[in-house]
Design a protein around this motif. Structure first.
Motif, PDB file in Angstrom:
ATOM      1  N   UNK A 253       8.004  16.878  -0.077  1.00 28.91           N
ATOM      2  CA  UNK A 253       7.263  15.713  -0.559  1.00 28.91           C
ATOM      3  C   UNK A 253       6.456  15.159   0.599  1.00 28.91           C
ATOM      4  N   UNK A 254       5.196  14.849   0.320  1.00 23.29           N
ATOM      5  CA  UNK A 254       4.311  14.301   1.349  1.00 23.29           C
ATOM      6  C   UNK A 254       3.935  12.889   0.926  1.00 23.29           C
ATOM      7  N   UNK A 255       4.245  11.943   1.779  1.00 23.28           N
ATOM      8  CA  UNK A 255       3.855  10.569   1.492  1.00 23.28           C
ATOM      9  C   UNK A 255       2.569  10.277   2.255  1.00 23.28           C
ATOM     10  N   UNK A 256       1.615   9.719   1.550  1.00 27.87           N
ATOM     11  CA  UNK A 256       0.302   9.452   2.135  1.00 27.87           C
ATOM     12  C   UNK A 256       0.056   7.952   2.082  1.00 27.87           C
ATOM     13  N   UNK A 257      -0.260   7.384   3.224  1.00 34.96           N
ATOM     14  CA  UNK A 257      -0.532   5.943   3.269  1.00 34.96           C
ATOM     15  C   UNK A 257      -2.030   5.682   3.362  1.00 34.96           C
ATOM     16  N   UNK A 258      -2.436   4.522   2.894  1.00 34.72           N
ATOM     17  CA  UNK A 258      -3.850   4.176   2.983  1.00 34.72           C
ATOM     18  C   UNK A 258      -4.080   2.721   2.629  1.00 34.72           C
ATOM     19  N   UNK A 259      -5.342   2.318   2.682  1.00 39.15           N
ATOM     20  CA  UNK A 259      -5.708   0.922   2.386  1.00 39.15           C
ATOM     21  C   UNK A 259      -6.230   0.796   0.963  1.00 39.15           C
ATOM     22  N   UNK A 260      -6.019  -0.369   0.398  1.00 36.63           N
ATOM     23  CA  UNK A 260      -6.606  -0.729  -0.906  1.00 36.63           C
ATOM     24  C   UNK A 260      -6.310   0.310  -1.983  1.00 36.63           C
ATOM     25  N   UNK A 261      -5.147   0.883  -1.994  1.00 41.48           N
ATOM     26  CA  UNK A 261      -4.886   1.972  -2.942  1.00 41.48           C
ATOM     27  C   UNK A 261      -4.837   1.493  -4.388  1.00 41.48           C
ATOM     28  N   UNK A 262      -4.628   0.192  -4.578  1.00 45.59           N
ATOM     29  CA  UNK A 262      -4.619  -0.308  -5.959  1.00 45.59           C
ATOM     30  C   UNK A 262      -5.980  -0.131  -6.619  1.00 45.59           C
ATOM     31  N   UNK A 263      -7.039  -0.036  -5.792  1.00 52.55           N
ATOM     32  CA  UNK A 263      -8.377   0.131  -6.365  1.00 52.55           C
ATOM     33  C   UNK A 263      -8.530   1.489  -7.055  1.00 52.55           C
ATOM     34  N   UNK A 264      -7.674   2.421  -6.695  1.00 55.18           N
ATOM     35  CA  UNK A 264      -7.740   3.737  -7.323  1.00 55.18           C
ATOM     36  C   UNK A 264      -7.295   3.698  -8.775  1.00 55.18           C
TER      37      UNK A 264
END
Lengths: 458, 114
Positions: A253-264
């Motif tokens: 499993x690969x966890x990917x972090x980022x900004x503003x992901x709710x916009x997706x």
């Protein structure tokens, strides 16, 4: 032998309030609507040259008619193919990427055949009209303005069709196939002037404008959703691998972090096309489902080593930059039509099901069941997570273990899931398992509209 | 294998759409401004492609350079003097290269051939 294990089942029965499923909020096209629109458009476009010929008072010559009708339908088919592959959210979330890809594949074959039929019939009609050989007629026809470039464009389309034949495609690296596929756009550009100047559109300015606008808008959709949106997402979300966890042999499993992901606006059941920016992987985008509900800061995918691409991801490092295109897919809670839900997973097909098990809206007292097909209990992924979710949500898990090919037969399914026909069923698994499950589910009386599926092999 | 039992627990997990709704307030301003900017860019792109489409359509010939194929029966009946029934769809002439290439029938439309 197949064994069944039931997850921790809760204790009481509650009154089931008849709460309808949450209504979808996105704008989605239903597959039936899309097919009806495409069919209606094809009928209008195909009828136009026939109407023109009838109006001219000329006798309807078969070759002439075939040439005109096939030419118009081929041009129209190209617009449909481009639109299907535009990754427009209304299509992706309404119809589903796997279904769109299958339609595109079948449609592509039809368009290539129509183009060839158009060319052949035009030459044959000319030869017949002028009582000359086909070769002479071909030379004559190619002498018309724009016909040489249109023919070169046709050859490009045929080449693309050739490399897309399943047997050929299997032997080609994805990158080679993809590069050849890009020739489609060159082929279309070469043939476009011939379309607008063709006898069925020339002289009808309104139709020429409509035709040109259909093409340019289809290209605009492609540009927006396949080029600009991924670039926007890359610059906005700054995705990086934050954690890698081994789930089992050859599965991470690969966890990917980022900004503003709710916009997706990603949902459980969606998938992304992930491009990991390493020297080995940056050229190829891999489609993987979310294996956990998305949060505002992180997305999780789970990868099983099945091919070259997925194998190379096994050694992915924390900190690797990631581009993610999406979300795509239609196998979300928005597809619900019933109150009870059955999830059927096989192998690594559990990934979207695990996310759905956790987030599927469920009225108190309604049933949420997961059937998980695996060879052995050791092959079961996310076992702890699944049973924990089942315990919290009152869901039931049944592991179907072993090699019994009949474990997904209609009789077995009807016994495992009482009232099966009253469920919405979400299915994801390897092709053979999915085929057996599909047959069993429909055989057990499940209406087709209640089966929501995502196929591994498009 | 086991009897089916229902849950005593609340099943009211958040619907996926509520996920984005709940976060709308967090950094909502930047999200809204970004969406507005994206929408504006997309509208400009659509407008641009519309203009290109209009330009291509208006630049296209109003008379097809591709001569319609005339059925043999009509060719036989038609004569230059007769002014064929299909004249309205016939281009005034094709390319210079093809003009007058009669013996092979390249300009056969309009009754010169066969």
């Amino acid at each position: 032998m197949t064994s069944e294990i039931t997850g921790r089942t809760p204790l009481f029965v509650l009154d089931p309030p008849p709460e309808p499923p949450a209504a979808p909020e996105r704008w989605r096209f239903h597959p039936g609507e899309v097919l009806a629109a495409v069919g209606l458009g094809a009928a209008v476009v195909g009828a136009w040259p026939v109407l023109l010929m009838l109006r001219s008072g000329l006798p309807l010559e078969p070759f002439v008619m075939i040439a005109h009708v096939c030419g118009m339908l081929a041009g129209y088919g190209v617009i449909v193919l481009l639109t299907l592959m535009s990754r427009a959210p209304a299509l992706e979330h309404g119809v589903g990427a796997d279904v769109l890809t299958r339609w595109h594949s079948r449609g592509g074959r039809i368009v290539v055949l129509l183009v060839l039929a158009h060319g052949y019939a035009a030459v044959a009609a000319w030869a017949s009209a002028h009582r000359e050989s086909v070769m002479l007629a071909l030379r004559d026809v190619l002498g018309f303005p724009g016909l040489v470039t249109a023919t070169v464009g046709t050859l490009f389309l045929v080449a693309v069709g050739g490399v897309s034949i399943r047997a050929v495609r299997r032997r080609l690296p994805y990158e080679v196939w993809h590069s050849v596929h890009l020739l489609t756009y060159v082929g279309l550009a070469l043939g476009f002037s011939h379309q607008l100047a063709g006898p069925d559109l020339a002289g009808h300015r309104v139709l020429q404008v409509l035709w040109a606008l259909l093409y340019t808008q289809a290209f605009a959709l492609l540009l927006v959703h396949r080029v600009i949106t991924p670039l926007r997402q890359a610059s906005r979300h700054h995705l990086r691998v934050s954690r890698v966890r081994e789930e089992g042999p050859g599965v991470i499993s690969i966890e990917v972090e980022g900004d503003h992901l709710h916009e997706l606006q990603a949902e459980a059941g969606h998938f992304f096309r992930w491009r990991f920016l390493t020297t080995q992987n940056w050229l190829t985008a891999h489609p993987f489902s979310l294996s956990a509900p998305p949060s505002a800061h992180a997305l999780r995918l789970t990868v099983k080593s099945l091919g070259t691409g997925s194998a190379s991801l096994q050694g992915i490092q924390v900190g690797t930059r990631v581009l993610a295109e999406g979300p795509y897919g239609a196998m979300t809670a928005a597809r619900r039509t019933r109150l009870d839900v059955l999830l059927v997973a096989g192998g690594v097909g559990i990934t979207p099901m695990r996310a759905l098990l956790e987030t599927m809206p469920l009225a108190p007292g309604r049933r949420l069941t997961l059937l998980y097909r695996a060879r052995t209990l050791d092959d079961v992924l996310f076992r702890t997570e699944l049973e924990d979710i089942a315990w919290r949500r009152g869901a039931t898990i049944r592991y179907l273990l072993g090699h019994d090919p009949d474990c997904l037969s209609a009789q077995r399914l009807a016994r495992l899931v009482p009232g099966l026909a009253g469920h919405d069923v979400y299915l994801c698994g390897p092709p053979r398992m999915a085929q057996a499950a599909r047959r069993g589910l429909l055989g057990a009386g499940l209406p087709t509209r209640q089966l929501h599926e995502e196929r591994f092999a498009f | 294998m086991s009897a089916y039992l229902e849950s005593p627990f609340s099943n009211a997990s958040p619907a996926p759409s509520s996920f984005s709704r709940s976060l709308a307030g967090v950094g909502g301003r930047s999200t809204a401004s970004v969406r507005t900017r994206y929408r504006r860019q997309t509208a400009v792109l659509m407008l641009g492609t519309t203009v290109v489409g209009l330009w291509m359509a208006l630049a296209a010939p109003s008379v097809s350079p591709v001569t319609p194929v005339t059925p043999p029966a009509v060719l036989g009946a038609a004569d230059p003097a007769a002014g064929s029934a299909t004249d309205s769809t016939v281009p005034p002439r094709r390319s210079r290269q093809l003009a007058g290439d009669g013996p092979r029938g390249r300009d056969g439309f309009g009754g010169r051939r066969p």
